[in-house]
Design a protein around this motif. Structure first.
Motif, PDB file in Angstrom:
ATOM      1  N   LEU A  55       0.836  -1.203   0.000  1.00 53.66           N
ATOM      2  CA  LEU A  55       0.000   0.000   0.000  1.00 53.66           C
ATOM      3  C   LEU A  55       0.867   1.248   0.000  1.00 53.66           C
ATOM      4  O   LEU A  55       0.554   2.244  -0.675  1.00 53.66           O
ATOM      5  CB  LEU A  55      -0.937  -0.010   1.219  1.00 53.66           C
ATOM      6  CG  LEU A  55      -1.867   1.201   1.334  1.00 53.66           C
ATOM      7  CD1 LEU A  55      -2.763   1.330   0.091  1.00 53.66           C
ATOM      8  CD2 LEU A  55      -2.726   1.109   2.596  1.00 53.66           C
ATOM      9  N   GLU A  56       1.969   1.224   0.753  1.00 59.09           N
ATOM     10  CA  GLU A  56       2.894   2.363   0.754  1.00 59.09           C
ATOM     11  C   GLU A  56       3.402   2.645  -0.665  1.00 59.09           C
ATOM     12  O   GLU A  56       3.475   3.797  -1.110  1.00 59.09           O
ATOM     13  CB  GLU A  56       4.071   2.089   1.689  1.00 59.09           C
ATOM     14  CG  GLU A  56       3.702   2.118   3.171  1.00 59.09           C
ATOM     15  CD  GLU A  56       4.836   1.655   4.070  1.00 59.09           C
ATOM     16  OE1 GLU A  56       4.863   2.074   5.246  1.00 59.09           O
ATOM     17  OE2 GLU A  56       5.699   0.873   3.591  1.00 59.09           O
ATOM     18  N   HIS A  57       3.748   1.580  -1.353  1.00 60.08           N
ATOM     19  CA  HIS A  57       4.239   1.751  -2.736  1.00 60.08           C
ATOM     20  C   HIS A  57       3.155   2.346  -3.638  1.00 60.08           C
ATOM     21  O   HIS A  57       3.419   3.260  -4.433  1.00 60.08           O
ATOM     22  CB  HIS A  57       4.691   0.392  -3.280  1.00 60.08           C
ATOM     23  CG  HIS A  57       5.052   0.435  -4.742  1.00 60.08           C
ATOM     24  ND1 HIS A  57       6.259   0.929  -5.189  1.00 60.08           N
ATOM     25  CD2 HIS A  57       4.341   0.063  -5.852  1.00 60.08           C
ATOM     26  CE1 HIS A  57       6.284   0.867  -6.509  1.00 60.08           C
ATOM     27  NE2 HIS A  57       5.129   0.331  -6.935  1.00 60.08           N
ATOM     28  N   ARG A  58       1.943   1.816  -3.515  1.00 52.54           N
ATOM     29  CA  ARG A  58       0.863   2.308  -4.381  1.00 52.54           C
ATOM     30  C   ARG A  58       0.533   3.765  -4.094  1.00 52.54           C
ATOM     31  O   ARG A  58       0.250   4.543  -5.006  1.00 52.54           O
ATOM     32  CB  ARG A  58      -0.389   1.440  -4.185  1.00 52.54           C
ATOM     33  CG  ARG A  58      -0.197  -0.008  -4.646  1.00 52.54           C
ATOM     34  CD  ARG A  58      -1.462  -0.818  -4.406  1.00 52.54           C
ATOM     35  NE  ARG A  58      -2.556  -0.340  -5.261  1.00 52.54           N
ATOM     36  CZ  ARG A  58      -3.821  -0.639  -5.059  1.00 52.54           C
ATOM     37  NH1 ARG A  58      -4.181  -1.382  -4.005  1.00 52.54           N
ATOM     38  NH2 ARG A  58      -4.760  -0.198  -5.872  1.00 52.54           N
ATOM     39  N   VAL A  59       0.562   4.164  -2.825  1.00 46.90           N
ATOM     40  CA  VAL A  59       0.268   5.557  -2.467  1.00 46.90           C
ATOM     41  C   VAL A  59       1.361   6.485  -2.969  1.00 46.90           C
ATOM     42  O   VAL A  59       1.100   7.580  -3.482  1.00 46.90           O
ATOM     43  CB  VAL A  59       0.081   5.687  -0.944  1.00 46.90           C
ATOM     44  CG1 VAL A  59       0.060   7.168  -0.530  1.00 46.90           C
ATOM     45  CG2 VAL A  59      -1.213   5.006  -0.516  1.00 46.90           C
ATOM     46  N   ARG A  60       2.621   6.059  -2.831  1.00 45.78           N
ATOM     47  CA  ARG A  60       3.749   6.953  -3.123  1.00 45.78           C
ATOM     48  C   ARG A  60       4.211   6.913  -4.580  1.00 45.78           C
ATOM     49  O   ARG A  60       4.810   7.879  -5.060  1.00 45.78           O
ATOM     50  CB  ARG A  60       4.930   6.597  -2.205  1.00 45.78           C
ATOM     51  CG  ARG A  60       4.618   6.853  -0.741  1.00 45.78           C
ATOM     52  CD  ARG A  60       5.634   6.208   0.181  1.00 45.78           C
ATOM     53  NE  ARG A  60       5.277   6.414   1.600  1.00 45.78           N
ATOM     54  CZ  ARG A  60       5.851   5.773   2.614  1.00 45.78           C
ATOM     55  NH1 ARG A  60       6.802   4.871   2.380  1.00 45.78           N
ATOM     56  NH2 ARG A  60       5.459   6.022   3.850  1.00 45.78           N
ATOM     57  N   LYS A  61       3.938   5.795  -5.276  1.00 43.90           N
ATOM     58  CA  LYS A  61       4.511   5.642  -6.607  1.00 43.90           C
ATOM     59  C   LYS A  61       3.487   5.529  -7.733  1.00 43.90           C
ATOM     60  O   LYS A  61       3.870   5.538  -8.901  1.00 43.90           O
ATOM     61  CB  LYS A  61       5.397   4.380  -6.655  1.00 43.90           C
ATOM     62  CG  LYS A  61       6.527   4.369  -5.644  1.00 43.90           C
ATOM     63  CD  LYS A  61       7.516   5.492  -5.899  1.00 43.90           C
ATOM     64  CE  LYS A  61       8.702   5.410  -4.921  1.00 43.90           C
ATOM     65  NZ  LYS A  61       9.673   6.502  -5.150  1.00 43.90           N
ATOM     66  N   THR A  62       2.209   5.400  -7.417  1.00 44.02           N
ATOM     67  CA  THR A  62       1.194   5.265  -8.463  1.00 44.02           C
ATOM     68  C   THR A  62       0.140   6.354  -8.303  1.00 44.02           C
ATOM     69  O   THR A  62       0.189   7.157  -7.366  1.00 44.02           O
ATOM     70  CB  THR A  62       0.514   3.877  -8.407  1.00 44.02           C
ATOM     71  OG1 THR A  62      -0.346   3.813  -7.253  1.00 44.02           O
ATOM     72  CG2 THR A  62       1.549   2.763  -8.325  1.00 44.02           C
ATOM     73  N   LEU A  96       1.016   3.031   9.251  1.00 44.38           N
ATOM     74  CA  LEU A  96      -0.317   3.370   8.746  1.00 44.38           C
ATOM     75  C   LEU A  96      -0.689   4.807   9.085  1.00 44.38           C
ATOM     76  O   LEU A  96      -1.334   5.499   8.285  1.00 44.38           O
ATOM     77  CB  LEU A  96      -1.358   2.403   9.310  1.00 44.38           C
ATOM     78  CG  LEU A  96      -1.252   0.956   8.811  1.00 44.38           C
ATOM     79  CD1 LEU A  96      -2.281   0.074   9.515  1.00 44.38           C
ATOM     80  CD2 LEU A  96      -1.459   0.879   7.299  1.00 44.38           C
ATOM     81  N   ASP A  97      -0.277   5.286  10.273  1.00 46.19           N
ATOM     82  CA  ASP A  97      -0.512   6.694  10.629  1.00 46.19           C
ATOM     83  C   ASP A  97       0.197   7.618   9.650  1.00 46.19           C
ATOM     84  O   ASP A  97      -0.337   8.658   9.236  1.00 46.19           O
ATOM     85  CB  ASP A  97      -0.026   6.959  12.058  1.00 46.19           C
ATOM     86  CG  ASP A  97      -0.911   6.294  13.108  1.00 46.19           C
ATOM     87  OD1 ASP A  97      -2.066   5.950  12.763  1.00 46.19           O
ATOM     88  OD2 ASP A  97      -0.440   6.122  14.257  1.00 46.19           O
ATOM     89  N   THR A  98       1.451   7.239   9.326  1.00 47.45           N
ATOM     90  CA  THR A  98       2.206   8.047   8.355  1.00 47.45           C
ATOM     91  C   THR A  98       1.490   8.073   7.009  1.00 47.45           C
ATOM     92  O   THR A  98       1.380   9.129   6.369  1.00 47.45           O
ATOM     93  CB  THR A  98       3.619   7.470   8.168  1.00 47.45           C
ATOM     94  OG1 THR A  98       4.304   7.488   9.434  1.00 47.45           O
ATOM     95  CG2 THR A  98       4.404   8.278   7.146  1.00 47.45           C
ATOM     96  N   LEU A  99       1.001   6.894   6.595  1.00 55.16           N
ATOM     97  CA  LEU A  99       0.267   6.842   5.319  1.00 55.16           C
ATOM     98  C   LEU A  99      -0.985   7.702   5.353  1.00 55.16           C
ATOM     99  O   LEU A  99      -1.364   8.329   4.359  1.00 55.16           O
ATOM    100  CB  LEU A  99      -0.117   5.395   4.997  1.00 55.16           C
ATOM    101  CG  LEU A  99       0.907   4.574   4.213  1.00 55.16           C
ATOM    102  CD1 LEU A  99       0.354   3.185   3.925  1.00 55.16           C
ATOM    103  CD2 LEU A  99       1.285   5.265   2.910  1.00 55.16           C
TER     104      LEU A  99
END
Length: 409
Positions: A55-62, A96-99
């Motif tokens: 999920l981190e990758h999808r939020v930050r890279k897509t 998750l808080d950071t996200l």
């Protein structure tokens, strides 16, 4: 009993995970050793961590949609809170808080970007509308029409605004196009009416010319043809196709008459030979008109040539086509020059140029008067300001005068 930094298994096989709030039961294990139990629940932790990493990758890279990102995050947060796994669950919660913060930031950025794009689109469409409204009053029919069509293509390539704003701007844009179209149709309707009137007049002249073509009253009929030619020139131009057809019939009727006269006077070959020499001299005089530098003088000269040409009489039949072709070439050059002169001296354009020149001249005169008063008063700052303004207006006036001279040149 077996124990690791993040969990343990007691003698009954109950598996615990250690958290900041204390231990929590995550399951039980009866099928193997305590070490195997911890390894199993640690793998479940690793699987949860992998989902968070994805999920981190999808939020930050897509370009994952904010709504989809928030749904996935809420699902993972619930899994972390109730996780049946052994590991640093607090670190997963912090990730998750950071996200959550990153998703909110991204959402705000997208809102700002969308608002900026809407503002840019609104500005672009307002410019298109303003230009269309200006073109609506133009009489440069071809240029303005082409530009309005180009503006439509540009409009179609822009994103939509909110429905109300987009509809309001499109209504103004469409209205401007309709106004231009209405003016253009009215203009060409008037032009068509004038050309239709010219066609009707020339059809009557052609009918008269054709009726005279069989006449044997050589002198009177030749004079009548000259009068018909004068009326023809005064009638104005019909539509191009009709003009060419009627002119061909008119000249054909003349040719029939003059050919008949030539046949009747065939015994006068000697006289016609002398006529040929005279017409060749006239052709030399007519061809000297070219190239045309003074249209008015050229028309007067050709009129004199035509009058003397008709007065001379017939030439040998085999010489006539070549002589006529040479004279026709001069006539055609003058007609083309007349058309070019009409285009150059368009009364509407001349009126606009004259009006603009008068306005600029008045502005220059006014500024000169104000400048003289400022100088007399010793107001240096005002003098400098007025001098700058006067220079700008004078430059515009000079350009306007130059343009006006082109109409009267």
């Amino acid at each position: 009993m077996s124990s690791e930094p993040w969990g343990r298994v007691d003698e009954q096989g109950t598996v615990y995970v250690r958290t900041a709030d204390g231990e929590r039961v995550v399951g039980s294990w009866q099928a193997g050793s305590p070490e195997e139990a911890l390894a199993y629940f640690e793998r479940k932790y690793q699987g949860l961590a992998a989902e968070i990493a994805l999920l981190e990758h999808r939020v930050r890279k897509t370009d994952l949609a904010t709504k989809d990102a928030q749904t996935a995050l809420d699902h993972l947060r619930a899994q972390v809170v109730e996780a049946h796994a052994v590991g640093d669950l607090e670190s997963l919660a912090k990730r998750l808080d950071t996200l959550t913060g990153e998703i909110e930031t991204r959402q705000n950025e997208r809102k700002l970007a969308k608002a900026k794009a809407q503002d840019e689109t609104r500005t672009a469409k307002e410019k298109l509308v303003a230009e269309a409204e200006q073109l609506a009053e133009s009489t440069q029919w071809r240029e303005a029409g082409d530009r309005l069509r180009a503006l439509v293509d540009i409009w179609k390539g822009l994103p939509r605004l909110d429905r109300k704003s987009d509809d309001e701007l499109w209504h103004r844009f469409s209205h401007a196009r309709s106004v231009f179209s209405k003016h253009r149709k009215a203009h060409f309707a008037t032009l068509d009416s004038e050309r239709e009137q010219a066609r009707a007049v020339k059809e009557k002249l052609v009918a008269q010319a054709e009726a005279l073509s069989s006449s044997t009253e050589w002198g009177d009929t030749a004079a009548a043809y000259r009068d018909l030619m004068t009326s023809w020139k005064a009638a104005g131009r019909a539509q191009r196709d009709a003009e060419e057809e009627l002119w061909a019939r008119f000249r054909s009727a003349q040719d029939v008459f003059f050919q008949a006269r030539s046949a009747t006077f065939s015994e006068r070959d000697a006289e016609q030979g002398e006529n040929q020499k005279l017409k060749e001299a006239l052709l030399t005089e007519a061809e000297a008109i070219l190239p045309i530098t003074d249209l008015k003088a050229a028309k007067v000269a050709l009129r004199g040539v035509n009058e003397r040409w008709e007065a001379i009489g017939h030439v040998p039949r085999d010489a006539k086509p070549k002589l006529d072709a040479r004279l026709n070439a001069v006539e055609r050059a003058i007609r083309e020059a007349e058309e070019a002169e009409w285009q150059r001296s368009n009364p509407e354009a001349r009126a606009r140029a004259t009006g603009m020149t008068s306005l600029l001249q008045s502005a220059v005169d006014k500024l000169q008067g104000e400048l003289e008063k400022a100088r007399a008063a010793g107001n240096a700052s005002k003098v400098a300001k007025l001098e700058n303004e006067l220079a700008g207006r004078q430059a515009l006036l000079d350009q306007a005068l130059k343009s006006l001279q082109e109409f009267s040149g």
